[in-house]
Write a protein that holds these residues in place. Structure first.
Motif, mmCIF file in Angstrom:
data_model
loop_
_atom_site.group_PDB
_atom_site.id
_atom_site.type_symbol
_atom_site.label_atom_id
_atom_site.label_comp_id
_atom_site.label_asym_id
_atom_site.label_seq_id
_atom_site.Cartn_x
_atom_site.Cartn_y
_atom_site.Cartn_z
ATOM 1 N N LYS A 2 -4.084 -0.989 -5.299
ATOM 2 C CA LYS A 2 -4.098 0.185 -6.162
ATOM 3 C C LYS A 2 -5.199 0.231 -7.216
ATOM 4 N N TYR A 3 -5.384 -0.868 -7.916
ATOM 5 C CA TYR A 3 -6.184 -0.748 -9.143
ATOM 6 C C TYR A 3 -7.693 -0.941 -8.953
ATOM 7 N N PRO A 56 -9.262 -0.975 -5.299
ATOM 8 C CA PRO A 56 -9.186 -1.198 -3.842
ATOM 9 C C PRO A 56 -10.542 -1.395 -3.160
ATOM 10 N N GLN A 116 0.394 3.529 -13.798
ATOM 11 C CA GLN A 116 -1.044 3.684 -14.053
ATOM 12 C C GLN A 116 -1.454 2.625 -15.062
ATOM 13 N N SER A 122 -8.483 -2.442 -14.863
ATOM 14 C CA SER A 122 -8.437 -3.385 -13.740
ATOM 15 C C SER A 122 -9.041 -4.724 -14.154
ATOM 16 N N THR A 128 -12.354 4.765 -7.241
ATOM 17 C CA THR A 128 -10.928 4.623 -6.946
ATOM 18 C C THR A 128 -10.268 3.694 -7.964
ATOM 19 N N GLY A 129 -8.936 3.756 -8.021
ATOM 20 C CA GLY A 129 -8.185 2.897 -8.929
ATOM 21 C C GLY A 129 -8.617 3.100 -10.371
ATOM 22 N N SER A 147 -2.037 -6.438 -6.477
ATOM 23 C CA SER A 147 -2.042 -5.089 -7.058
ATOM 24 C C SER A 147 -3.460 -4.531 -7.212
ATOM 25 N N GLU A 169 0.820 -1.203 0.000
ATOM 26 C CA GLU A 169 0.000 0.000 0.000
ATOM 27 C C GLU A 169 0.867 1.273 0.000
ATOM 28 N N SER A 184 2.293 2.037 -3.329
ATOM 29 C CA SER A 184 1.357 1.947 -4.456
ATOM 30 C C SER A 184 1.439 3.145 -5.398
ATOM 31 N N THR A 185 1.828 4.298 -4.877
ATOM 32 C CA THR A 185 1.913 5.463 -5.773
ATOM 33 C C THR A 185 3.044 5.326 -6.792
#
Lengths: 335, 358
Positions: free
Chosen positions: A317-318, A320, A283, A287, B245-246, A313, A275, A278-279
């Motif tokens: 991030k993608y 959540p 991009q 998903s 999100t995401g 992942s 987490e 994750s930044t």
């Protein structure tokens, strides 16, 4: 709207009013005078069991006022079957009824009573045709492209008449208009499933079946390329692989197709898939691609670790919001 | 924060005099009473006592018939006095279920009222089943045979089973006495969709999914589901939670996507989130995964969607989406969703647990 109410036709009928002002009544409705008058006459006619032209006209007025009044639809059908028997031309009589229904349909797109009534008419019609149904269906879908009842009715029709000729093209035209239209995508799946079912064996040999399925896979891939974050096209692809390829998501290099949307996620080591980090992850455009690869690989023993990375992942991030699901998948694979 | 007082007022208002535009809801008026009374039961017990006196009015909707086509006496409820027509079989399944729920709440009769005959009600349910296992919701008013113009789908299958449950059926053998369970189960199975969920002709729909799963639960037949379909359906349901999100935010060109819907649930793929689907999805998830449904999805964000987006903080009530006016149906289903989360609602019967039949 469509039926002028002419009270003089019913001057011999003593209305049967709705009983109101009862003790401890809840939800008392402030009826309009028109409602009281029309309903009062209709209630009397039903009680008398009158199956006549004027009764038919009256049900039309009642349906305008109260489209969910199921007893009236049932009454109307009784009138129609009684009158058509003495009409001398059943087909013409029922066509007139369908014309009336077209108009009601266009004015009440959300009413679902219409569609079962329509089915009942088609069941007694001596010469029903899909062609007669298509224009009103197109207009309705044009107006509300995801109307569940309209799509259901269309599918009921093509199945009844066993005529799927226009359906791939029809679904395609709706997908062209809005690639996110899930009804159009599931319609396409319905068509594919029917065409390739055993019932159609005569016209569909194995070769044609295979070509069609291959074409549909390419179709889905092409639409995914246009719009990678679209659940409907991915579900279509998955549906085909689940049904025809025993859930194998790697046939014909289809996993490679999905992998192009997920960058090099598999090359990340575990410490990068957290987490806090994750930044720093790339991009991604989809998903659903990641989920597709994860689900496919989770069924292949030596690709389990890749599946875990993909779920991880998604979780961090993608996608959540579904981390409960992704974490559950990870623990299932790790067990 | 739940605006309890405002919601109570909103619900009470719906039990008073209604404007002419409610005429279109006249045939199913007991539905309005059900949503309002059950909503009050969830919000404020003390507001209910005022309505015990209305039970006699509810009983006025109870009708018995000896249809010419059937040797067994049947009984059920009509939705309003509009349908009170001597000699005509006008009861329907939906209003019968609404009435039974209302009476369980406001009539202190332990679920067994001397005013109604459960055997006759079960005969009515039995009469509504058609050969392919499905149910119509009403009969031909002249003959008492299943109406030929009524739709048959998972909604009425669910309602039929729920009525049998309310009138005492608890085991498969009990249910089998009144309906053909096997053909019903075969029909339910035929509505399974490829990516999970239930719907007509392969388009899964959260409302139908909840109906199918609730009826399986009431019949005690959840074990009929294959593990693969069960898991596909859980995944499909979780996927209905809308997110910003995401990658989920990459849908600007989707006409049915709204960032503000975050946390809410949609009824189908690529549709806006809607209050009632929070209930249909959560209820389905709870049935499929009773032990960890709350950890599988983000219930707190779902709650925020209801509280901040569809709850009307000024007038009371809940609306369908954040741009609609509140209405009685979405108000009850909004409250029911919250009740499901805090354990005060029985989801498969959609009744406050305190009043569920024993």
């Amino acid at each position: 709207m469509m039926s002028e109410f002419d009270v003089s036709l019913y001057s011999d009928i003593e209305p049967l009013p709705i009983e109101t002002g009862l003790d401890n009544e809840l939800c008392q409705i402030m009826y309009t005078d028109e409602y009281k008058q029309v309903i009062g006459i209709a209630r009397r006619l039903i009680s008398n069991g009158e199956f006549s032209e004027r009764a038919l006209d009256l049900t039309s007025c009642v349906i305008d006022l109260s489209p969910a009044f199921y007893t009236i639809w049932n009454y109307r059908f009784n009138i129609v079957t009684a009158l058509m028997a003495v009409s001398g031309d059943i087909e013409a009589f029922l066509n007139k009824e369908l014309d009336w229904l077209d108009e009601v349909t266009l004015n009440n797109p959300k009413n679902y009573q219409i569609w079962s009534y329509r089915q009942a008419l088609l069941e007694v019609h001596p010469n029903a045709s899909l062609k007669r149904e298509l224009p009103v269906l197109e207009m309705m879908i044009d107006e509300d492209t995801k109307n569940y009842h309209v799509w259901s009715y269309r599918k009921w029709c093509v199945q009844k008449f066993n005529d799927f000729t226009n359906e791939f093209q029809f679904a395609d035209s709706l997908i062209e208009k809005d690639i996110y239209n899930n009804s159009a995508w599931t319609h396409r799946m319905f068509v594919l499933k029917n065409l390739t079912s055993n019932k159609n064996e005569d016209n569909w040999n194995e070769q044609l079946k295979k070509e069609t399925i291959d074409f549909e896979i390419e179709y889905a891939k092409q639409k995914i390329t246009l719009c990678p974050q679209n659940v409907s096209s991915w579900n279509y692809l998955r549906g085909i692989l689940d049904k025809y390829f025993d859930e194998d998501y790697t046939i014909n290099g289809i996993d490679e197709f999905a992998i192009q949307y997920i960058d090099n996620i598999f090359e990340k080591n575990e410490s990068e898939l957290t987490e806090t980090n994750s930044t720093n992850l790339p991009q991604l455009k989809s998903s659903y691609a990641l989920q597709f690869v994860a689900d496919g690989y989770s069924r292949i023993p030596d690709k389990k670790n890749m599946a875990i990375k993909a779920y991880k992942s998604l979780s961090i991030k993608y996608d959540p919001i579904r981390r409960g699901l992704w974490n559950h998948m990870i623990s299932k694979l790790s067990a | 924060m739940v605006e309890t007082k405002k919601h109570v007022k909103f619900l009470q208002r719906h039990l008073l005099l209604l404007p002419p535009k409610a005429q279109s809801q006249d045939p199913n008026k007991l539905g309005i009473v059900y949503y309002a009374i059950a909503g009050l039961a969830l919000l404020d017990e003390s507001a209910l006592s005022a309505y015990t006196k209305n039970k006699d009015w509810i009983y006025k909707h109870y009708k018995e018939f000896d249809p010419p086509s059937n040797s067994k006496r049947i009984a059920g409820f009509i939705g309003s006095q509009l349908l009170s027509l001597d000699g005509q079989v006008t009861i329907n399944l939906s209003n019968t279920l609404f009435a039974l729920i209302i009476l369980n709440i406001i009539d202190d009769c332990d679920g067994r009222s001397k005013n109604i005959n459960y055997e006759h009600i079960r005969n009515f349910v039995s009469q509504c089943q058609v050969p392919n296992g499905q149910f119509v919701s009403s009969l031909d008013s002249f003959t008492g045979l299943p109406s030929r113009v009524d739709s048959t789908d998972l909604r009425y299958c669910y309602i039929a089973v729920a009525i049998l449950y309310f009138t005492g059926c608890r085991t498969r053998a009990n249910f089998d006495k009144h309906i053909h369970v096997e053909s019903l189960l075969a029909f339910v199975k035929s509505q399974e969709c490829m990516n999970g969920g239930y719907g007509e002709y392969l388009e899964a729909h959260a409302g139908y999914t909840s109906c199918a799963l609730s009826l399986l639960k009431l019949l005690g037949c959840e074990a009929e589901l294959t593990e693969s379909f069960r898991w596909h359906t859980i995944t499909w349901l979780l996927d209905r939670q809308v997110s910003n999100t995401g990658c989920m935010s990459l849908q600007e060109d989707n006409q049915n996507y709204e960032q503000d819907d975050h946390g809410g649930f949609q009824g189908r793929e690529n549709k806006f989130a809607d209050t009632c689907y929070v209930f249909w999805c959560l209820n389905s998830l709870k049935i499929l995964s009773p032990d960890n449904w709350k950890s599988l999805c983000e219930i707190n964000i779902a709650k925020e969607f209801l509280m901040d987006k569809t709850q009307d903080k000024l007038l009371g009530g809940f609306s369908k989406t954040d741009v609609d006016d509140p209405d009685i149906y979405h108000t009850y289903l909004g409250l029911a969703s919250l009740g499901l989360l805090d354990g005060s609602l029985n989801g498969e019967l959609c009744i406050p647990t305190k009043y569920q039949p024993r």
